[in-house]
Every structure is written in structure tokens, then in C-alpha cells.
Design an enzyme around this catalytic site. Structure first.
Site, short mmCIF file in Angstrom:
data_model
loop_
_atom_site.label_atom_id
_atom_site.label_comp_id
_atom_site.label_asym_id
_atom_site.label_seq_id
_atom_site.Cartn_x
_atom_site.Cartn_y
_atom_site.Cartn_z
CD GLU A 430 -2.10 1.52 2.86
OE1 GLU A 430 -1.63 0.80 3.77
OE2 GLU A 430 -2.85 2.48 3.08
CG ASP A 503 0.66 1.90 6.85
OD1 ASP A 503 1.77 1.32 6.90
OD2 ASP A 503 0.49 3.02 6.33
CG ASP A 507 -6.59 5.26 5.27
OD1 ASP A 507 -7.83 5.26 5.43
OD2 ASP A 507 -5.91 6.31 5.21
#
Ligand code: TTJ
Length: 645
Positions: A430, A503, A507
């Protein structure tokens, strides 16, 4: 035990050898000694009681997880026979618990179960338990016997009077055998609920004495479904939006075989078809599924043509008529043949024609009597056919752009040198900066990096035609090289491991769930074959002078503080503890050391044990109903984290 003394001893020795083999190679009998194997013990015992329910005698089964690590199962069946058998001089009760493979013979249902790991029997449970205690209530008396690691410690004996009838078995799995000995309420609940659906009218209760419920007493769940598999379909669909009110329910029988099917369409795009033979899940399908699918396609096509809903040039495929279906097929038969890799594919071919003929007859009648339902299903099937055509065109277009052929790889991919998927890994990372760190930190011989960022398509609300050409998903499809949807072929995979690295924040969690939803709906074999993993970046970074340590949870953090300070309070104050803010903030070296180094990293493998539970989770998390999602996250916070950690 008089005249049979000699042969009794001999057979006893044989028995011990038999169960010794189970302890030596438990995997041969229960598949694995992991959590799955542990729970398999419970199913073995419960299945015996369910057999009694199939015979129409038993009305309830109580399963109890005790605080001492043992588990008990109680039914109100006839009780395992306690009388001495002429041949062996021993009781059926003793034989059931000490002779390998004796399980199925005493079910007395006529639906003899064979094959696979099913019905290996109570003796295997006994062999793999530190202790087993049995109580039998029959004909006004109660009996008991006990074992330890397969050996008799208390012979069968009458120990009182009783007005009840039934069997009680309590066992404590052997910690010498199992890697894990803690029973999981959720796993047991899911399986027991399923068994309650498959046996209409049977009450199954699961109680966990290790945990107090909110209103005091032990935590407990009870399942009783008068509607049987009809209720099963309603339950699976309860967070979805059905396109017709009634669950369609069809039964048929021929000689010794019996079939029942229940199904209902919802407005989603996925197919949810579960099949069972003699109450055993047939995850690899088989003859009953083949018969169901063939008849469904034919009946709906004929109906559509007859009523002018299907134009001559539209052809419905099997996938078209199963889009949005939730279906349960359950057959009962004598001498079921279980085939396939995991012995969960039904091989008896006469079942195919029974299911096909039953559905052809009765579904045709049903549709004639319920034209509104027929119209709703047909219109959905036609839409699916149109979307399939659109997907085909989109695929052709991408192919023409030379993007789908093997060899053409996404521009953002940093590939590895190795080509053998046994060794290769693809990290989906990501964010751009994390992607950069991963690219610089990796071992480029076998680790490839594909960065992804921005908003991703929620495939729970999209069909395959929207996937083709999607700028976030196409790179994933191309990099993996194994196609997508019904064309997906796991043998063409370019990487043995697909590792999602995002993470540990909201998100990151979102992108993980979106990616998992995509993989689950369009590349399911990838998950089923265990190729999907989730990387675990550390949560804390601790530094003191030149010393740096990472911790993956609070306990590790505290241990590291102790170690770095040598227990000295003043030194503790000088340790700088920072919560890792994100992958992007780690330099390449750090990312490699903590999250990518094969010997130092922790990878979580995404497993698909329970397809019903997985479907529910994705429906709730990614579907368009808000209330169930909010409720689920509030009550299952831990489970959501587990799913997407
Ligand atoms: C066999 O045929 C005669 C009547 O009793 C039949 C029988 O074995 N019934 C039976 C076995 N009911 N319940 C069991 C059973 C229950 C548990 C919980 C565990 C085991 C191993 C068997």
C-alpha cells in the site's frame, strides 16, 4: 469373561496395537494435529449422536466445553449397546471406543458413511485423549467406563438406576499430541449450527463453561430449525437482499436414496452453493451438484423460451442461472462414495439422475405455479448473460491491447529474477513510498513488489466486466499471471506467495479487506490453496543510543523495555518508544529486517476453513447494508481484526 478368556486377550493386544498406530501417526486419522484436528475430535463424537438422530430416535445433542480442557457430548438416543457380543465377548460400547474404524457400524441408520477422514470413529478420539469417560443410560440403568490414551482404565460396569436413555462422552484431548488444546467456540458453533440445519427438528446446544455470559451462567448457543435446509438458505441470505420471497424447496426419493434442495436468489453476483451427502459437506461437489446444475440450467432455459423472456439468440450458461443463488443440496444414500483429493466429492452416479429428474419435474411445476418468481429469476439470469458478454468483450479488448497475454507485465511491477513459483513471492504494498522502501529493501532474487494506492473497486458490488480494465485490479491480475474469474488457473501462478503489506491502521485495513474480497470472489482457489498471506509490520520501535528493537505487540514491547534497561527504572526512561506510524516511514533496511526477511518476519496465512462464515463476513463488510455492518463490527471487533490482521 470366562470361556472366551484366551481370544479376549489376543484381540485386546490387537486393539492396543491399533490405537498405538493412531497415536504414532495421528495425521493419518484426523488429518492434522493443529486446531483443525482438535476440533475434528468433536465432530467424530457428535457425528455418532447425529447418526442416532438420523435414525429418528435422538431429539437433542448437548455439547459442553469444560473449564478443565475437556469437552462432553450428550444425546438422548438409545445408548450404545452394553450387552456382550457373542463373537468377541465384549460389549459394543467397548468395541466402539477401542477398535479402529468401528464407528459407522453402530450408527444403525442404514446410511452407511464411508471414505475420507469421516467416521474414523470414537476409538480415534479415545486414542488421542488424555482420558475419556463414557456413561450410557439404557433400560432403566446407567453404566460407565473410562479410558486413558486408548487403554481401558475402568471396564464397563453398571453403576446405578436411571430413567433416562442416551449416551454421554467426555474427553480431554492429549496435549502430547495436539499443538493446540483450546477449543474455539466460534468454530464449533459454526459447524454445530450447520448440523442443526441439516437435521430439521434436532436441537443442538453448545455451552462454554470457561466463559460467563452477560446474564451470568455459562456462555451458550442453541440451534433448532424446524425448517431444516430452508432455514439454512434464509440464514445465509439474511444480510442479503432476496429477489423473491419464498425459498424454493424440492424433495425426491428413489429406492434407498433421498434428495432435498432449497434455494433462493439474491440481488448479488456471487454463487453460494453448498452440498452435503449423508450430512457430510461435499466441498469438491460431485454427482448431486452436477445433477442440480444441469437441471437448473435446462429448466430455466426452457421456461424462459416458453414464456418469451428469453430471445432466441440469448443463451443462458450455468453461471448465468446461478448468479446470486444461495442453494443447499442434501442427499442421503447407502454406501456413499467419497472421491477427490480431500475425499469430499460424491461419486455415486445414480444420484445425478435422481437430483436431475427431481428438479426437472418439481421446479418446472413450481415456476408454472409461481410466475412472478420465474420472471424475477429469468430476468436476473438474462442480465447475467448480458454482463458475461460485456466481460468477454472487455477481456478481448484488454487482450488486444496485449495486456492479458503471459509475458506482458504491469509497468509498476518490480519483478524478481527467479521464475519458479515454489520460491517466488509477490508483495502488494500500500502506498508509493512504502513501495519504494520495499523495492529497495527486498531480496530481488525471489521477491517482487507491486505498489498499489488510491481508492480500490469494491467488487462485492461489481461483476467481472468491471474488473477487466480496472486500473487497480488489472496490475494484480497481470502480475499473478493466472487469469481471473472462471478462467483463473492456479497452476499458472507466477508467485507461490501473495503477500499483502499494508499499514496497521484504518486505511490499511480497508485496502486489505477490499483486496481479500476481490481474491475471495474472483480468485478463490488462490486462497483455498493457501497462497495468500498478510505481512505483519512491527507496532513499536524502541531505541536507546545505538540500540534498536522492534515489537509486534504490547507484551513484546514490555519485554524489550525490560531487556534494554536491564530492569533499571532510570534506564527505562531513556528508551525512546515510538508507535510505528506506517510502512512508508520505515527505511528499506528496517522494512527488510522486520517485515520481509523470511527468517525474521511473521506472515499470517489467510485460511478458508469455513466458506459460510467467510461469505457472511464479506457480505456484511462489503455489502450495501449499513446496519448489519455496524452491528458486526461492534460485537465482533476481535474477529474483524483477526480476519484482516
Ligand atoms: C446402535 O443400535 C442400537 C441402539 O443404539 C445405537 C447406538 O449406537 N446409538 C448411539 C450411539 N446413540 N448415541 C451414540 C453415541 C453418542 C455419542 C455422544 C458418542 C458415541 C460414540 C456414540
Amino acid at each position: 469373561m470366562t470361556q472366551n478368556q484366551g481370544s479376549y486377550d489376543a484381540s485386546q493386544i490387537q486393539v492396543l496395537e491399533g490405537l498405538e498406530a493412531v497415536r504414532k501417526r495421528p495425521g493419518m486419522y484426523i488429518g492434522t494435529t493443529s486446531v483443525q484436528g482438535l476440533h475434528h475430535l468433536v465432530y467424530e463424537i457428535v457425528d455418532n449422536a447425529i447418526d442416532e438422530a438420523l435414525a429418528g430416535i435422538c431429539t437433542y445433542i448437548d455439547v459442553n466445553i469444560h473449564s478443565d480442557g475437556s469437552l462432553s457430548v450428550r444425546d438422548d438416543g438409545r445408548g450404545i449397546p452394553v450387552g456382550r457380543q457373542e463373537q468377541t465377548g465384549r460389549s459394543a460400547a467397548e468395541v466402539v471406543f477401542t477398535v479402529l474404524h468401528a464407528g459407522g457400524k453402530f450408527g444403525g441408520t442404514g446410511y452407511k458413511v464411508s471414505g475420507g477422514l469421516h467416521g474414523v470413529g470414537a476409538s480415534v478420539v479415545n486414542a488421542l485423549s488424555e482420558w475419556t469417560r463414557v456413561r450410557i443410560f439404557t433400560e432403566g440403568k446407567s453404566y460407565r467406563m473410562a479410558f486413558s490414551r486408548g487403554e481401558v482404565t475402568e471396564e464397563l460396569q453398571e453403576d446405578g438406576v436411571s430413567g433416562e436413555h442416551g449416551t454421554y462422552v467426555r474427553f480431554k484431548p492429549d496435549a502430547e499430541i495436539f499443538e493446540e488444546t483450546d477449543f474455539d467456540f466460534e468454530i464449533l458453533q459454526s459447524r454445530l449450527r450447520q448440523q442443526a440445519f441439516l437435521n430439521a427438528g434436532l436441537r443442538i446446544t453448545l455451552t462454554d463453561e470457561r466463559e460467563e455470559s452477560e446474564n451470568g451462567g455459562a456462555k451458550s448457543a442453541s440451534f433448532l430449525y424446524e425448517g431444516g435446509i430452508r432455514s439454512f438458505v434464509e440464514w445465509i441470505n439474511h444480510n442479503k437482499t432476496p429477489i423473491h420471497e419464498d425459498v424454493i424447496y424440492i424433495t425426491g426419493e428413489r429406492e434407498d436414496s433421498f434428495v432435498e434442495a432449497a434455494f433462493q436468489y439474491n440481488d448479488g453476483y456471487s454463487e453460494n452453493l453448498l452440498s452435503f451427502a449423508n450430512n457430510i459437506a461435499t466441498t469438491e461437489g460431485g454427482m448431486h451438484e452436477t445433477g442440480f446444475k444441469a437441471a437448473l440450467t435446462r429448466v430455466l432455459t426452457d421456461y424462459g423460451k416458453k414464456h418469451g423472456i428469453l430471445k432466441d439468440d440469448t443463451k443462458l450458461s450455468g453461471e448465468d442461472v446461478r448468479e446470486g443463488i444461495t442453494a443447499i443440496i442434501s442427499v442421503k444414500l447407502v454406501d456413499a462414495q467419497f472421491e477427490g483429493q480431500t475425499k469430499t466429492k460424491l461419486g455415486n452416479s445414480h444420484i445425478r439422475s435422481l437430483v436431475d429428474a427431481t428438479l426437472t419435474d418439481k421446479l418446472t411445476d413450481y415456476l408454472e405455479e409461481n410466475p412472478a418468481v420465474g420472471k424475477a429469476i429469468l430476468e436476473k439470469s438474462v442480465q447475467a448473460a448480458v454482463a458475461r458478454e460485456a466481460a468477454r468483450k472487455a477481456r478481448e479488448l484488454t487482450r488486444r491491447k496485449n495486456a492479458l497475454d503471459s509475458g506482458s507485465l504491469p509497468g509498476k511491477l518490480s519483478d524478481c529474477h527467479e521464475t519458479d513459483p515454489t520460491y517466488t513471492e509477490l508483495y502488494i504494498v500500500e502506498g508509493d513510498s512504502a513501495g519504494g522502501s520495499a523495492k529497495d529493501g527486498r531480496d530481488s532474487r525471489y521477491q517482487a513488489i507491486l505498489p498499489l494506492w488510491g481508492k480500490m473497486l469494491n467488487v462485492e458490488k461489481a461483476r467481472l466486466d468491471k474488473v477487466y480494465g480496472n486500473e487497480k485490479l488489472m496490475p494484480v491480475i497481470l502480475a499473478l499471471g493466472a487469469g481471473v474469474g472462471d478462467e483463473f488457473d492456479v497452476s499458472r501462478l507466477r508467485y507461490g506467495k501473495l503477500i499483502l503489506m499494508a499499514d496497521a491502521d484504518v486505511d490499511g485495513s480497508h485496502i486489505r479487506v477490499l483486496l481479500l474480497t476481490f481474491l475471495y470472489r474472483f480468485m478463490r482457489p488462490l486462497i483455498e490453496h493457501g497462497h495468500v498471506y498478510i505481512a505483519q509490520p512491527p507496532l513499536y520501535k524502541l531505541s536507546r543510543g545505538k540500540q534498536t528493537r522492534y515489537a509486534f505487540n504490547d507484551a513484546e514491547r514490555d519485554a524489550a523495555i525490560e531487556e534494554m534497561s536491564g530492569g533499571d527504572a532510570a534506564a527505562k526512561g531513556r528508551i525512546d518508544i515510538s508507535r510505528n506510524k506506517g510502512l512508508g516511514e520505515m527505511d528499506p533496511e528496517e522494512l527488510w529486517e522486520t517485515t520481509m526477511h523470511p527468517e525474521k518476519r511473521t506472515l499470517l496465512q489467510v485460511q478458508l476453513e469455513d466458506a459460510v462464515a467467510a461469505d457472511q463476513i464479506f457480505t456484511i463488510l462489503m455489502g450495501d447494508k449499513v446496519e448489519p455492518r455496524r452491528e458486526f463490527i461492534e460485537t465482533h471487533a476481535k474477529y474483524v481484526v483477526n480476519l484482516d490482521v
